[in-house]
Scaffold this motif. Sequence first.
Motif, mmCIF file in Angstrom:
data_model
loop_
_atom_site.group_PDB
_atom_site.id
_atom_site.type_symbol
_atom_site.label_atom_id
_atom_site.label_comp_id
_atom_site.label_asym_id
_atom_site.label_seq_id
_atom_site.Cartn_x
_atom_site.Cartn_y
_atom_site.Cartn_z
ATOM 1 N N LYS A 100 0.829 -1.215 0.000
ATOM 2 C CA LYS A 100 0.000 0.000 0.000
ATOM 3 C C LYS A 100 0.860 1.261 0.000
ATOM 4 C CE LYS A 100 -0.726 0.428 5.025
ATOM 5 N NZ LYS A 100 -1.745 0.532 6.089
ATOM 6 N N GLY A 101 2.021 1.211 0.649
ATOM 7 C CA GLY A 101 2.903 2.377 0.633
ATOM 8 C C GLY A 101 3.416 2.687 -0.757
ATOM 9 N N LEU A 102 3.675 1.658 -1.540
ATOM 10 C CA LEU A 102 4.127 1.850 -2.914
ATOM 11 C C LEU A 102 2.989 2.353 -3.789
ATOM 12 C CD1 LEU A 102 6.459 1.441 -4.956
ATOM 13 C CD2 LEU A 102 5.602 -0.885 -5.310
ATOM 14 N N TRP A 103 1.812 1.733 -3.667
ATOM 15 C CA TRP A 103 0.667 2.129 -4.473
ATOM 16 C C TRP A 103 0.200 3.549 -4.144
ATOM 17 C CZ3 TRP A 103 -0.831 0.059 -8.795
ATOM 18 C CH2 TRP A 103 -0.616 -1.304 -9.031
ATOM 19 N N ALA A 104 0.449 3.996 -2.925
ATOM 20 C CA ALA A 104 -0.040 5.319 -2.520
ATOM 21 C C ALA A 104 0.589 6.438 -3.348
ATOM 22 C CB ALA A 104 0.244 5.547 -1.035
ATOM 23 N N ASP A 105 1.822 6.232 -3.817
ATOM 24 C CA ASP A 105 2.483 7.283 -4.611
ATOM 25 C C ASP A 105 3.548 6.618 -5.477
ATOM 26 O OD1 ASP A 105 3.582 9.531 -5.698
ATOM 27 O OD2 ASP A 105 3.988 10.549 -3.804
ATOM 28 N N LEU A 106 3.117 6.089 -6.604
ATOM 29 C CA LEU A 106 4.033 5.343 -7.461
ATOM 30 C C LEU A 106 5.150 6.215 -8.015
ATOM 31 C CD1 LEU A 106 1.496 3.126 -9.441
ATOM 32 C CD2 LEU A 106 3.103 2.367 -7.691
ATOM 33 N N ASP A 107 4.915 7.518 -8.109
ATOM 34 C CA ASP A 107 5.930 8.397 -8.704
ATOM 35 C C ASP A 107 7.066 8.715 -7.741
ATOM 36 O OD1 ASP A 107 4.616 8.568 -11.133
ATOM 37 O OD2 ASP A 107 3.392 10.276 -10.487
ATOM 38 N N HIS A 108 6.809 8.619 -6.445
ATOM 39 C CA HIS A 108 7.809 9.106 -5.494
ATOM 40 C C HIS A 108 8.180 8.107 -4.406
ATOM 41 C CE1 HIS A 108 5.748 12.767 -7.072
ATOM 42 N NE2 HIS A 108 7.000 13.171 -7.200
ATOM 43 N N ARG A 109 7.561 6.947 -4.355
ATOM 44 C CA ARG A 109 7.851 5.993 -3.287
ATOM 45 C C ARG A 109 8.696 4.839 -3.816
ATOM 46 N NH1 ARG A 109 8.037 8.416 0.881
ATOM 47 N NH2 ARG A 109 7.776 6.509 2.111
ATOM 48 N N TYR A 110 9.515 4.310 -2.903
ATOM 49 C CA TYR A 110 10.487 3.269 -3.246
ATOM 50 C C TYR A 110 10.512 2.266 -2.104
ATOM 51 C CZ TYR A 110 14.913 1.376 -5.118
ATOM 52 O OH TYR A 110 15.879 0.574 -5.661
ATOM 53 N N LEU A 111 10.513 0.963 -2.422
ATOM 54 C CA LEU A 111 10.541 -0.061 -1.385
ATOM 55 C C LEU A 111 11.858 0.026 -0.626
ATOM 56 C CD1 LEU A 111 8.972 -3.130 -3.231
ATOM 57 C CD2 LEU A 111 7.889 -1.626 -1.544
ATOM 58 N N ALA A 112 11.772 0.301 0.668
ATOM 59 C CA ALA A 112 12.963 0.626 1.456
ATOM 60 C C ALA A 112 13.942 -0.531 1.551
ATOM 61 C CB ALA A 112 12.548 1.092 2.854
ATOM 62 N N ASP A 113 13.430 -1.758 1.583
ATOM 63 C CA ASP A 113 14.303 -2.918 1.773
ATOM 64 C C ASP A 113 14.792 -3.526 0.462
ATOM 65 O OD1 ASP A 113 14.091 -2.698 4.497
ATOM 66 O OD2 ASP A 113 12.494 -4.192 4.686
ATOM 67 N N SER A 114 14.508 -2.889 -0.657
ATOM 68 C CA SER A 114 14.853 -3.500 -1.943
ATOM 69 C C SER A 114 16.259 -3.166 -2.405
ATOM 70 C CB SER A 114 13.845 -3.065 -3.014
ATOM 71 O OG SER A 114 14.014 -1.698 -3.341
ATOM 72 N N GLY A 115 17.003 -2.359 -1.627
ATOM 73 C CA GLY A 115 18.326 -1.960 -2.092
ATOM 74 C C GLY A 115 18.205 -1.213 -3.397
ATOM 75 N N GLN A 116 18.957 -1.639 -4.395
ATOM 76 C CA GLN A 116 18.858 -1.040 -5.727
ATOM 77 C C GLN A 116 18.048 -1.897 -6.690
ATOM 78 O OE1 GLN A 116 20.065 2.126 -6.570
ATOM 79 N NE2 GLN A 116 20.196 2.132 -4.348
ATOM 80 N N ASP A 117 17.397 -2.948 -6.137
ATOM 81 C CA ASP A 117 16.703 -3.892 -7.013
ATOM 82 C C ASP A 117 15.479 -3.296 -7.680
ATOM 83 O OD1 ASP A 117 18.378 -5.516 -5.094
ATOM 84 O OD2 ASP A 117 17.658 -7.103 -6.406
ATOM 85 N N GLN A 118 14.774 -2.382 -7.015
ATOM 86 C CA GLN A 118 13.615 -1.783 -7.674
ATOM 87 C C GLN A 118 14.055 -1.004 -8.905
ATOM 88 O OE1 GLN A 118 10.746 0.238 -5.182
ATOM 89 N NE2 GLN A 118 9.952 1.455 -6.890
ATOM 90 N N ASN A 119 15.162 -0.241 -8.774
ATOM 91 C CA ASN A 119 15.689 0.453 -9.945
ATOM 92 C C ASN A 119 16.055 -0.534 -11.045
ATOM 93 O OD1 ASN A 119 15.553 3.153 -9.091
ATOM 94 N ND2 ASN A 119 17.451 2.961 -7.923
ATOM 95 N N GLN A 120 16.679 -1.656 -10.657
ATOM 96 C CA GLN A 120 17.080 -2.649 -11.645
ATOM 97 C C GLN A 120 15.876 -3.254 -12.353
ATOM 98 O OE1 GLN A 120 18.144 -6.628 -10.365
ATOM 99 N NE2 GLN A 120 20.062 -6.530 -11.515
ATOM 100 N N TRP A 121 14.853 -3.657 -11.567
ATOM 101 C CA TRP A 121 13.699 -4.319 -12.174
ATOM 102 C C TRP A 121 12.879 -3.360 -13.033
ATOM 103 C CZ3 TRP A 121 12.312 -9.200 -12.868
ATOM 104 C CH2 TRP A 121 13.014 -10.180 -12.161
ATOM 105 N N GLU A 122 12.748 -2.129 -12.600
ATOM 106 C CA GLU A 122 12.048 -1.167 -13.451
ATOM 107 C C GLU A 122 12.802 -0.977 -14.766
ATOM 108 O OE1 GLU A 122 10.014 1.444 -9.834
ATOM 109 O OE2 GLU A 122 11.514 2.360 -11.131
ATOM 110 N N TRP A 123 14.120 -1.009 -14.693
ATOM 111 C CA TRP A 123 14.912 -0.911 -15.917
ATOM 112 C C TRP A 123 14.686 -2.140 -16.803
ATOM 113 C CZ3 TRP A 123 18.712 -3.655 -18.384
ATOM 114 C CH2 TRP A 123 19.424 -2.980 -19.386
ATOM 115 N N PHE A 124 14.643 -3.337 -16.193
ATOM 116 C CA PHE A 124 14.364 -4.558 -16.967
ATOM 117 C C PHE A 124 13.036 -4.434 -17.708
ATOM 118 C CE2 PHE A 124 17.007 -7.463 -13.997
ATOM 119 C CZ PHE A 124 18.144 -7.233 -14.755
ATOM 120 N N PHE A 125 11.985 -3.998 -16.985
ATOM 121 C CA PHE A 125 10.673 -3.872 -17.615
ATOM 122 C C PHE A 125 10.697 -2.818 -18.720
ATOM 123 C CE2 PHE A 125 8.946 -5.336 -13.321
ATOM 124 C CZ PHE A 125 8.765 -6.639 -13.758
#
Length: 853
Positions: A264-289
């Motif tokens: 819910k924290g991510l869905w609340a603001d997709l433009d500005h929120r980042y999963l805190a425990d993901s390290g740099q993986d969210q950036n990596q996976w968004e790049w993959f997609f």
Amino acid sequence: MSVDLTVVVPAYNEEQRLGPTLDAICAHLGADPGRWGTWELIVVDDGSADGTADAVLAAAADEPRIHLVAGDANRGKGHALRLGVLASCGARVLVTDADLATPIEELDRLDKQLADESLTAAIGSRAHPDSAIEVHQRRVRERLGRLGNRLIRAVAVPGIKDTQCGFKLFDGDKARTAFADARLDGWGIDVEILQFFRREGWPVAEVPVRWSHQEGSKVRPGDYGKVLFELVRLKARAARRVRVRRVDLAVAGLFLLGSVLLYKGLWADLDHRYLADSGQDQNQWEWFFAVTADNVAHLRNPLFTTVQNFPDGVNLMANTVMLGLSVPLAPVTLLFGPTVTWALVLSLGLAGTAVAWYWLIAKRLVRNRWAAAVGAGLCAFAPPMISHANAHPNFAVLFMIPVIVDRALRLCEGKRVVRDGVLLGLFATYQIFLGEEPLLLAAMGMLLFALSYGLARPDVARAARRPLLKGLGIAAAVCLPLVAVPLYWQFFGPQSYHSVLHGDNAGNSPLAFLEFSGRALAGDEARADPLAMNRTEQNAFYGWPLAGLVLAIVLSLWRLALVKALTFTALAAALLSLGPKFRIPYTDVVLPGPWRVLAHQPLFESVIESRVAMICAPALGILIALAVDQLWATRAVDGDVDIDVDVDVDRDAPDRVRRTGVGAGRARNVGAAGDRVPDLSRTLGLVAVALALLPIVPTTMPTRDRPEIPPFIADGRWKSYLGEGESLVPVPLPDPGNAEALRWQSATTGRDFPVPGGYFNGPWGEERIGIYGAPPRHTSRLLRDIRYGAKIPPIGPNWQAQARADLEYWRAGIVVLAPQDNAEALYTAVTKLLGRDGKPVGGVWVWEVRGRS
């Protein structure tokens, strides 16, 4: 009420021959009481106009085990059978016609066949080569009947030679389930029931019987046409409306709600929120997609790109890009951005995985849907899965694994080996494009289970061995050609590698199995973090309450082969996950682990061994489902409804399953109205399950603000600085510790500019060992060290010459420094390396290096 056998006889205007039929049935069952145990005989009067009901009541006066179920009107054999079966209490249910065209003595043959614990129904077959037709019908009538039966088989149940013989013995519980689902009132119900059994994967055997045509039979050759008409109409109705149980929808809705609440924290603001425990993986996976969507849109090779790690590029097949989802979701990525795709994959993937486990457990292992839901919830939302759900969707989105397990079980049944083998090959192919390592772990788990179950039940193993091996061969023949090119590219293509370095401390500590994960309801980060590589690799952490509960379940259900196999699978996986060696807690004793045998083998050399403990999740989930299913078994009395459940959850022993259906219009009093009878032991058991699972319930994924993309990138100002074939060099270069520059590409049209470095898996050195990120160069290592606090070394001509060489290798057009920690020191270092000041443009410092030497 516990009954071993129920005989159901549908009757319409059978006053004349019903008496001898009932006498024959009672005499046969009474001749060997030890064999048949407790039994009952239910006659369903389908609105007869003669004295059929009186004949039944007269017989019941002498034999109290005879019961009458009276229909309100003549609605057909199907309706009568449905009433009778649902009114039954027997562990086994025999349905037979009132004319006893198949003598009751043939029950012995069917009973002997059904004693094979792999079967759920034994049906009389006049078409079997060993059958004996003692009195034939007229030749024309017989030929028409055979033609009609062939048409029915072709349309509805290919493979069964005689669907319409009225002599069938069922597992009682499954019969009640099937007849409750049936909709046909006429002769077609036989086929509808067999279709249901086949759809559920319940094995049925055809048994040769003696049969004699009886004068006065109500079956006419034209009735086969009526059956075909009913089946076609039923099929058309089913095509218009897929029937789903309300409880299934409720369970799926709860899984989806739980998944959305996690994010819910991510869905609340997709433009500005980042999963805190993901390290740099969210950036990596968004790049993959993003890069996959861009490749699809421009018809580029989806297995390779030079947008990252320029100019060498990235072997996308050798990275976890999940082409099975990133390709079909490319339109979503292009329309709404990769962050939306990221959130959708995580949220729907977790829920879909839970639903898939729920489907498998409910279909094959338990009868109570809520018990299946509890077990599936643990399979999909266990602490290891939630840990990976922070950053690794390839380990959280596992909805294909239960489907693959189910198809492998179908192969063991040996029914449609070719079809099931082909489907298994297609399913495995798709899973390869979702995640190869999860498929490898699933195969390990299935192999461990098969070996242990085979030791517990060698008879089942012998019967399943040949069709399973044949089906696996067919699956391989289907899968390998489909994945040959992608796998060749992965292992031998550009930027391929042969293993990944994970270090020597990648195994689980034994203490990790008893501890709570950092994000569990009872978790403590200070206690959990030292026991795992990082917060995305908390691969055990099931907690001591769950461990204690599972031990109690295993001890109480140890007699069941299924429980033995699940226990061995979980223990073996846990032991393997400790790594090549492990230390006994609170001592200095170090012991070798069994993983040392696999550690350097092909495929296994790239596996993080602690992840093997993820195999424990479905094993524990199924054990919990079995226990809850047994605890939920209850007894209730309510008017003419008699429900009596005494379930042994092992499918190996169907003869121990006792569950009645709901009586409909029974002509006997089964008790006064009452509520569900309280059961203290059952209540305590369910409370124990709740208390064991509550501490590991996952909490909402924490999020943090993500840095804004500099206007220089977001507004496209970089375009006037870069020429064709040139790269944008971020300071420092993106790597596994800081991949924000990848977001510059994925969140904007910046996918058109390449960057050196990056966060991916690629080769290093002459041996092409897999590492995370690009092989470091002198300049990239220097800038990274300064970013994390190192002092600026004396920079003279040698460093400047090295920087020019590195920039030339990267084909740099510009060097860009964005606001960040130690930005002042980085600015000083870059200025000294390039021999000139940077220019502030759009929130960043820019150094043009095009054409400079």
